[in-house]
Design an enzyme around this catalytic site. Structure first.
Site, short mmCIF file in Angstrom:
data_model
loop_
_atom_site.label_atom_id
_atom_site.label_comp_id
_atom_site.label_asym_id
_atom_site.label_seq_id
_atom_site.Cartn_x
_atom_site.Cartn_y
_atom_site.Cartn_z
N LYS A 169 -1.05 9.72 -0.66
CA LYS A 169 -2.57 9.36 -1.10
C LYS A 169 -2.93 8.78 0.30
O LYS A 169 -2.19 8.00 1.13
CB LYS A 169 -2.56 8.02 -1.66
CG LYS A 169 -3.89 7.78 -2.23
CD LYS A 169 -4.05 6.32 -2.59
CE LYS A 169 -4.44 5.36 -1.20
NZ LYS A 169 -5.76 5.69 -0.63
N GLU A 244 6.51 0.09 6.18
CA GLU A 244 6.26 -0.04 7.63
C GLU A 244 5.15 -0.79 7.82
O GLU A 244 3.82 -0.06 7.34
CB GLU A 244 6.28 1.29 8.36
CG GLU A 244 6.35 1.39 9.99
CD GLU A 244 5.29 0.71 10.59
OE1 GLU A 244 5.30 -0.48 10.77
OE2 GLU A 244 4.59 1.74 10.89
N CYS A 278 0.48 0.75 15.28
CA CYS A 278 1.36 -0.33 14.99
C CYS A 278 2.39 -0.91 15.99
O CYS A 278 2.68 -2.10 16.20
CB CYS A 278 2.34 -0.07 13.70
SG CYS A 278 2.83 1.67 13.89
N GLU A 380 -1.06 -9.86 13.50
CA GLU A 380 -1.13 -8.53 14.29
C GLU A 380 -2.66 -8.35 14.71
O GLU A 380 -3.59 -8.35 13.65
CB GLU A 380 -0.69 -7.49 13.17
CG GLU A 380 -0.80 -6.11 13.89
CD GLU A 380 -0.41 -4.93 12.81
OE1 GLU A 380 -0.66 -4.83 11.73
OE2 GLU A 380 0.24 -4.01 13.29
P1 NDP Z 1 -4.08 -1.14 4.04
O1 NDP Z 1 -2.52 -1.64 4.18
O2 NDP Z 1 -4.85 -1.52 2.82
O3 NDP Z 1 -4.19 0.42 3.81
C1 NDP Z 1 -3.22 1.36 4.00
C2 NDP Z 1 -3.12 2.31 2.88
O4 NDP Z 1 -2.77 1.46 1.63
C3 NDP Z 1 -4.32 3.07 2.70
O5 NDP Z 1 -3.96 4.48 2.07
C4 NDP Z 1 -5.02 2.25 1.39
O6 NDP Z 1 -5.83 3.02 0.37
C5 NDP Z 1 -3.49 1.86 0.64
N1 NDP Z 1 -3.55 0.78 -0.36
C6 NDP Z 1 -4.62 -0.30 -0.11
N2 NDP Z 1 -4.35 -1.31 -1.23
C7 NDP Z 1 -3.30 -0.58 -1.84
C8 NDP Z 1 -2.62 -0.94 -3.22
N3 NDP Z 1 -2.85 -2.10 -3.68
N4 NDP Z 1 -1.72 -0.31 -3.67
C9 NDP Z 1 -1.28 1.06 -3.09
N5 NDP Z 1 -1.86 1.54 -1.91
C10 NDP Z 1 -3.04 0.78 -1.46
O7 NDP Z 1 -4.54 -1.45 5.35
P2 NDP Z 1 -6.12 -1.59 5.65
O8 NDP Z 1 -6.90 -0.59 5.71
O9 NDP Z 1 -6.61 -2.75 4.89
O10 NDP Z 1 -6.08 -2.06 7.22
C11 NDP Z 1 -5.83 -3.66 7.55
C12 NDP Z 1 -4.80 -4.28 8.44
O11 NDP Z 1 -3.81 -3.85 8.29
C13 NDP Z 1 -5.15 -3.79 9.72
O12 NDP Z 1 -6.15 -4.39 10.62
C14 NDP Z 1 -3.97 -3.90 10.42
O13 NDP Z 1 -3.59 -5.12 10.80
C15 NDP Z 1 -2.96 -3.38 9.29
N6 NDP Z 1 -2.71 -2.10 9.36
C16 NDP Z 1 -1.38 -1.67 9.92
C17 NDP Z 1 -1.08 -0.37 10.03
C18 NDP Z 1 0.25 0.12 10.67
O14 NDP Z 1 0.28 1.19 11.13
N7 NDP Z 1 1.30 -0.88 10.67
C19 NDP Z 1 -1.93 0.49 9.68
C20 NDP Z 1 -3.18 0.32 8.90
C21 NDP Z 1 -3.55 -1.03 8.85
P3 NDP Z 1 -7.30 2.66 0.90
O15 NDP Z 1 -7.68 3.34 2.29
O16 NDP Z 1 -8.11 3.45 -0.32
O17 NDP Z 1 -7.48 1.23 0.90
#
Ligand code: NDP
Length: 476
Positions: A169, A244, A278, A380
């Site tokens: 996904k 992660e 990250c 972060e």
């Molecule tokens: P999320 O963790 O919400 O998104 C990452 C993935 O998880 C997306 O595919 C998202 O789908 C999916 N997702 C969201 N909610 C659920 C759920 N309840 N069950 C299963 N899958 C889910 O990150 P955000 O986009 O909200 O980013 C917010 C913050 O997260 C950033 O500011 C950063 O701090 C952190 N982040 C860290 C990353 C890293 O590499 N460590 C990468 C991205 C974010 P959808 O896109 O449809 O919401």
């Protein structure tokens, strides 16, 4: 653009769509189906059906297919990179790096096919044991928007090489390049159902995948809150998990460092991908003796970074991926000033000017005078904001580095081996760089401690995480 289920495009069962918006211009790039629970069920069923034949192939046969897919990714790298920039925002040369990086990961896994071995254990008169490694079954991968192509490689490469089938996904704001690459796997000859991509929201498609009884493992990269939610949802059915969840990496510059090289490292470490990485440098600690010289050079270079549309050649930094991410960064900066937790040295606002109005642009920002307990050192900061602190000695630097609850990466910039040993021994991190930051080759394990998550990706460690042992006991 459609979902890819069973190796074929599918418009989705529901009628809802997700709009993918160009973060530099605010224009619509494409629409993808907002996948429903039924779409996820169909994808898992297709992956389940494909599992038997795929897992019975030799690892070498599976490796050859990964290699062929990598060739196609390289063949199409320009179009893929352009699409990635249009949906994600990063400068085109970073997008090209990322697409080639994905091909590199697939080639690495193709090259180790046949090498991950089991064990033979002799028990004397009692018999002999053959410990084999077998795939888990259908696995689920949930991808974020910051580095969607590399992270797809990290999950697809080891999962498929080990004989699993996968339902992936993508993030809703950057699913398009993932879909195109999945199409290239089909073109390479991957049997239908081995790799399925379901677009849709995290709350609906993501949670349906996490909760599906046939999914044996979830590999997730993203936010810590989402990671915990996923852990809760899988908890009852004992699925394997790799989480992660990001980091707050410290970069420590000692008095004997090559200052010019370290300044370049800090700029790339923090402002690459507009800080949305990250393992980005999220806290910069300078030895008091070189702090002034370092800051002079750093400020000049940061103020010279060209911010703009990633498709324009020469752009150093693109927009943030979404208005929500830009607003998060604006809030962080607002709170620094409001709570007296630092002084904005440069940047600290959206980029002014008509050509920036419709995009999510934010100026590269440096923050000084940050108290040790400031919020921006604990959380972060996923954007182009770099807090800079000074320290008198290594012990203080290590203590400050370890204040964060995260433990993903850390770097020390020095020419002294004893300093390296001391830093490596005491800093909390999954990877420690010396005189560099950010590089994550597919050969070495990647993952962190504490709030940074659980499990490791890359290398043979990832193969371990997508397999389990199965032992044959021969009692003679
Ligand atoms: P999320 O963790 O919400 O998104 C990452 C993935 O998880 C997306 O595919 C998202 O789908 C999916 N997702 C969201 N909610 C659920 C759920 N309840 N069950 C299963 N899958 C889910 O990150 P955000 O986009 O909200 O980013 C917010 C913050 O997260 C950033 O500011 C950063 O701090 C952190 N982040 C860290 C990353 C890293 O590499 N460590 C990468 C991205 C974010 P959808 O896109 O449809 O919401």
């Amino acid at each position: 653009m459609e979902m890819l289920i069973n190796g074929k495009a599918d418009a989705g069962n529901g009628s809802a769509w997700i709009e993918v918006i160009n973060p530099a211009t605010g224009e619509l790039v494409e629409r993808v189906p907002a996948g429903s629970k039924d779409d996820v069920n169909a994808a898992v069923e297709s992956a389940d059906l494909a599992f038997g034949a795929w897992s019975e192939k030799t690892m070498r046969e599976r490796g050859l297919l990964l290699g062929r897919a990598a060739e196609l990714v390289r063949r199409d790298h320009k179009q893929l990179a352009e699409l990635l920039t249009r949906e994600q925002g990063k400068p085109i040369r970073e997008a090209i790096d990322e697409v080639r990086g994905c091909a590199n990961i697939l080639e690495y896994y193709a090259s180790i096919a046949g090498k991950p071995a089991g064990e033979a254990v002799s028990l004397g008169k009692a018999g002999d044991c053959l410990v084999t490694r077998v795939p888990l079954g259908v696995c689920g991968a949930i991808i974020p928007w910051n580095m969607p192509v590399i992270i797809m490689g990290w999950k697809v490469g080891p999962a498929l090489l080990s004989g699993n089938t996968l339902v992936l996904k993508p993030a809703s704001t950057a699913p398009l390049t993932n879909l195109k690459i999945a199409g290239l796997f089909s073109e390479a000859g991957l049997p239908a159902g081995v790799l399925n991509v379901v677009t849709g929201s995290g709350e609906i498609a993501g949670e349906a995948l996490v909760q599906h009884k046939r999914v044996k493992k979830i590999s997730f990269t993203g936010n810590g809150i989402t990671g915990r939610r996923i852990r809760e949802l899988t908890g009852n059915r004992l699925a394997a998990l790799t989480l992660e969840l990001g980091g707050s990496d410290p970069m420590i510059v000692m008095a004997d460092a090559d200052v010019k090289k370290a300044v370049e490292g800090a700029i790339r470490g923090r402002f690459y991908n507009a800080g949305q990485v990250c393992t980005a440098v999220k806290r910069l600690y300078l030895h008091e003796k070189i702090a002034e010289e370092f800051m002079r050079e750093l400020t000049t270079k940061v103020e010279g970074l060209k911010v703009g549309n990633g498709l324009v050649p020469g752009t150093d930094m693109g927009p943030l991926n979404s208005p929500a991410q830009r607003d998060r960064i604006a809030t962080v900066v607002h709170e620094i000033t409001a709570n007296d937790e630092g002084k904005i040295l440069t940047g600290g606002c959206p980029v002014p000017g008509k050509e920036y109005e419709r995009g999510n642009f934010y100026k590269p920002t440096l923050v000084g005078d940050v108290p040790p307990d400031a919020a921006l050192l604990k959380n972060e900061i996923f954007g182009p904001v770099l807090p800079v602190m000074t320290f008198p000695d290594l012990a203080t630097a290590i203590a400050e580095a370890n204040r964060s609850l995260y433990g993903l990466g850390a770097s020390v910039w020095t020419r002294d081996l004893a300093t390296v040993k001391e830093f490596f021994t005491h800093v909390h991190a999954g990877i420690v760089w010396v005189n560099r930051h950010l590089t994550l080759p597919p050969e070495v394990p990647f993952g962190g401690t504490e709030e940074s998550g659980i499990g490791r990706e890359n290398g043979f460690h990832a193969i371990d995480s997508y397999t389990q042992t199965k032992t044959l006991f021969l009692g003679w």
